[in-house]
Design a protein around this motif. Structure first.
Motif, PDB file in Angstrom:
ATOM      1  N   LEU A  40      22.005  59.952 -22.098  1.00  0.00           N
ATOM      2  CA  LEU A  40      22.908  58.820 -22.270  1.00  0.00           C
ATOM      3  C   LEU A  40      22.117  57.651 -22.829  1.00  0.00           C
ATOM      4  N   ALA A  41      22.667  57.037 -23.884  1.00  0.00           N
ATOM      5  CA  ALA A  41      22.055  55.854 -24.477  1.00  0.00           C
ATOM      6  C   ALA A  41      23.162  54.878 -24.838  1.00  0.00           C
ATOM      7  N   ASN A  62      16.918  66.910 -16.442  1.00  0.00           N
ATOM      8  CA  ASN A  62      16.067  66.015 -17.214  1.00  0.00           C
ATOM      9  C   ASN A  62      16.594  64.591 -17.192  1.00  0.00           C
ATOM     10  N   GLN A  63      15.759  63.669 -17.629  1.00  0.00           N
ATOM     11  CA  GLN A  63      16.177  62.320 -17.983  1.00  0.00           C
ATOM     12  C   GLN A  63      15.524  61.982 -19.320  1.00  0.00           C
ATOM     13  N   GLY A  64      16.276  61.333 -20.206  1.00  0.00           N
ATOM     14  CA  GLY A  64      15.715  60.943 -21.501  1.00  0.00           C
ATOM     15  C   GLY A  64      15.969  61.930 -22.613  1.00  0.00           C
ATOM     16  N   GLY A  65      17.046  62.707 -22.537  1.00  0.00           N
ATOM     17  CA  GLY A  65      17.351  63.661 -23.591  1.00  0.00           C
ATOM     18  C   GLY A  65      17.935  63.032 -24.835  1.00  0.00           C
ATOM     19  N   VAL A  66      18.479  61.817 -24.700  1.00  0.00           N
ATOM     20  CA  VAL A  66      19.017  61.046 -25.824  1.00  0.00           C
ATOM     21  C   VAL A  66      18.449  59.640 -25.724  1.00  0.00           C
ATOM     22  N   ILE A  67      17.811  59.162 -26.800  1.00  0.00           N
ATOM     23  CA  ILE A  67      17.215  57.821 -26.762  1.00  0.00           C
ATOM     24  C   ILE A  67      17.508  57.081 -28.066  1.00  0.00           C
ATOM     25  N   LEU A  90      17.751  59.524 -31.273  1.00  0.00           N
ATOM     26  CA  LEU A  90      17.050  60.805 -31.218  1.00  0.00           C
ATOM     27  C   LEU A  90      17.622  61.623 -30.075  1.00  0.00           C
ATOM     28  N   THR A  91      17.725  62.927 -30.280  1.00  0.00           N
ATOM     29  CA  THR A  91      18.197  63.819 -29.229  1.00  0.00           C
ATOM     30  C   THR A  91      17.442  65.134 -29.271  1.00  0.00           C
ATOM     31  N   VAL A  92      17.289  65.751 -28.106  1.00  0.00           N
ATOM     32  CA  VAL A  92      16.703  67.091 -28.035  1.00  0.00           C
ATOM     33  C   VAL A  92      17.783  68.126 -28.298  1.00  0.00           C
ATOM     34  N   ASN A  93      17.379  69.226 -28.904  1.00  0.00           N
ATOM     35  CA  ASN A  93      18.211  70.428 -29.023  1.00  0.00           C
ATOM     36  C   ASN A  93      17.475  71.524 -28.256  1.00  0.00           C
ATOM     37  N   ALA A  94      17.778  71.627 -26.953  1.00  0.00           N
ATOM     38  CA  ALA A  94      16.987  72.483 -26.074  1.00  0.00           C
ATOM     39  C   ALA A  94      17.159  73.963 -26.384  1.00  0.00           C
ATOM     40  N   GLY A  95      18.264  74.350 -27.000  1.00  0.00           N
ATOM     41  CA  GLY A  95      18.481  75.757 -27.324  1.00  0.00           C
ATOM     42  C   GLY A  95      17.749  76.218 -28.561  1.00  0.00           C
ATOM     43  N   PRO A 141      31.637  45.906 -30.316  1.00  0.00           N
ATOM     44  CA  PRO A 141      30.418  45.223 -29.867  1.00  0.00           C
ATOM     45  C   PRO A 141      29.235  46.158 -29.649  1.00  0.00           C
ATOM     46  N   GLY A 142      29.496  47.414 -29.375  1.00  0.00           N
ATOM     47  CA  GLY A 142      28.419  48.361 -29.146  1.00  0.00           C
ATOM     48  C   GLY A 142      28.947  49.771 -29.079  1.00  0.00           C
ATOM     49  N   ALA A 143      28.053  50.696 -28.713  1.00  0.00           N
ATOM     50  CA  ALA A 143      28.442  52.100 -28.653  1.00  0.00           C
ATOM     51  C   ALA A 143      27.653  52.801 -27.556  1.00  0.00           C
ATOM     52  N   ILE A 144      28.160  53.959 -27.152  1.00  0.00           N
ATOM     53  CA  ILE A 144      27.544  54.788 -26.112  1.00  0.00           C
ATOM     54  C   ILE A 144      27.438  56.191 -26.677  1.00  0.00           C
ATOM     55  N   TYR A 145      26.321  56.861 -26.374  1.00  0.00           N
ATOM     56  CA  TYR A 145      26.061  58.180 -26.932  1.00  0.00           C
ATOM     57  C   TYR A 145      25.609  59.140 -25.838  1.00  0.00           C
ATOM     58  N   THR A 146      26.132  60.365 -25.884  1.00  0.00           N
ATOM     59  CA  THR A 146      25.635  61.455 -25.062  1.00  0.00           C
ATOM     60  C   THR A 146      25.700  62.725 -25.892  1.00  0.00           C
ATOM     61  N   MET A 147      25.113  63.813 -25.394  1.00  0.00           N
ATOM     62  CA  MET A 147      25.140  65.061 -26.166  1.00  0.00           C
ATOM     63  C   MET A 147      25.812  66.161 -25.363  1.00  0.00           C
ATOM     64  N   THR A 148      26.451  67.077 -26.095  1.00  0.00           N
ATOM     65  CA  THR A 148      27.193  68.151 -25.438  1.00  0.00           C
ATOM     66  C   THR A 148      26.284  69.260 -24.936  1.00  0.00           C
TER      67      THR A 148
END
Length: 369
Positions: free
Chosen positions: A366-367, A78-83, A92-97, A33-40
């Protein structure tokens, strides 16, 4: 049994092969039904961790998809690193490094990397989008930068859009568009300021105007109904001192206080989300390992419902609600897990039995769709 995501990545040859070929990474994902995304946010290669979302809201781990950039290996504050953007067609995601932004095309089977673009500054930590216009907050250079998101998933920098914040050494946490897209807002954790930028017809953000936050350490924020803005205030991490303020957006984007610094009675309220109907907001309290809930009045006034609507695993950070408001998710970074909950009729949260893989403590953003 919990599974280390890095062990899973090494064994998930299909995921890596799909990305290398420019294809969709499914990691044997089934239609859900859906999905969840976060970044390492890992230094040796940032990656998106994908979870399927079941009919009962339970999150089940699918796999990791490399972003083509690197992280910092530490919390980004931060907030909003993955949208999600464009009706959830792109992630979309940031690559802060590596000071870049990655874009993925989204479908029911996985993600396909479409572009990796310089962020226009140093240490990108937060992203926002409105009608194909994307802005990045570069916390290391105290600046913002604008882009156009194309139909094929490319990010095109807008000439002249790189603009400085109102103060240096801001430790800026989040950037966000007003619901109508006419203004941008940025929170300064270090300077106790909230910046407002007017967005012109060509997508250029201009005329930065700072205002002093009601409470100390303004951090994450979310928009509600009727031009309401909710901002968490971490109070410098002082014990049990965190608060939340509500502002109404004026005709020219100015912020007018409705409720000033309502106490959560918890520690380090850094992230905030609003329910889809705008009647409830939640804060994640990193220092208390808890989620607080507030009822929102018609004018945006706040009433504390439950200082501990949920007790989480260690170090709750980013949160997300499904579009129907039935399920709630939170990253518990210090514990390295994703918490999943059912939202009850009284806005309380009930944990869903099960477990998630061991995520790195650097996990961010988190998105959900």
């Amino acid at each position: 049994m919990q599974l280390n995501v890095f062990d899973n990545l090494r064994s998930s040859v299909l995921v890596v092969a799909a990305i290398a070929a420019g294809g969709v990474a499914t990691a044997q994902s089934t239609v859900a039904p859906g999905a969840i995304y976060t970044m390492t946010n890992a230094t040796d290669g940032n990656a998106i961790a994908i979870f399927d979302r079941g009919l009962d809201g339970a999150a089940s781990y699918v796999g990791l998809v490399p972003t083509g950039g690197t992280g910092t290996g530490a919390g980004l504050g931060n907030q909003g690193g993955v949208i999600l953007a464009q009706s959830d067609r792109f992630l979309l995601t940031v690559n802060a490094g590596s000071d870049t932004i990655s874009v993925f095309r989204v479908d029911e089977y996985g993600l396909a990397l479409t572009s990796v673009t310089p962020s226009g500054g140093d240490l990108p930590v937060s992203l926002t989008q409105h009608d194909g216009l994307v802005y990045a907050l570069n916390a290391g250079s105290d600046s913002i930068a604008g882009f156009r998101l194309t139909f094929d998933g490319s990010l095109v920098p807008i000439p002249g859009s790189v603009t400085g914040l109102s103060a240096l050494d801001a430790a800026a946490a989040q950037i966000g568009f007003a619901p109508d897209g006419d203004f941008l807002y940025v929170t300064h954790r270090a300077n106790n300021l909230i910046d407002r930028f007017a967005v012109g017809p060509q997508g250029l953000a201009r005329r930065v105007v700072p205002m002093t936050s009601n409470g100390a350490t303004p951090f994450g924020f979310a928009f509600g109904q009727r031009d309401q803005l909710f901002v968490s205030e971490a109070a410098g991490g002082a014990d049990s001192a965190s608060t939340v303020s509500t502002y109404r957006l004026g005709e020219f984007g100015q912020l007018q206080t409705v409720t000033g610094s309502a106490p959560t009675t918890q520690t380090a309220a850094c992230w905030v989300v609003a329910s889809p109907d705008g009647r409830t907001i939640y804060t994640s309290n990193t220092g208390s390992d808890s989620i607080s809930s507030f009822r929102v009045g018609f004018e945006g006034e706040l009433r504390l419902l439950d200082p501990q609507a949920a007790n989480t695993a260690a170090g709750p950070l980013d949160m997300a609600l499904t579009l129907d408001g039935k399920f709630f998710y939170v990253i518990d970074a210090a514990a390295g897990v994703l918490g999943d909950y059912v939202v009850n009729d009284d806005a309380s949260l009930t944990g869903i039995p099960g477990g998630s893989p061991v995520l790195p403590a650097s996990v961010s953003g988190l998105a959900v769709r």
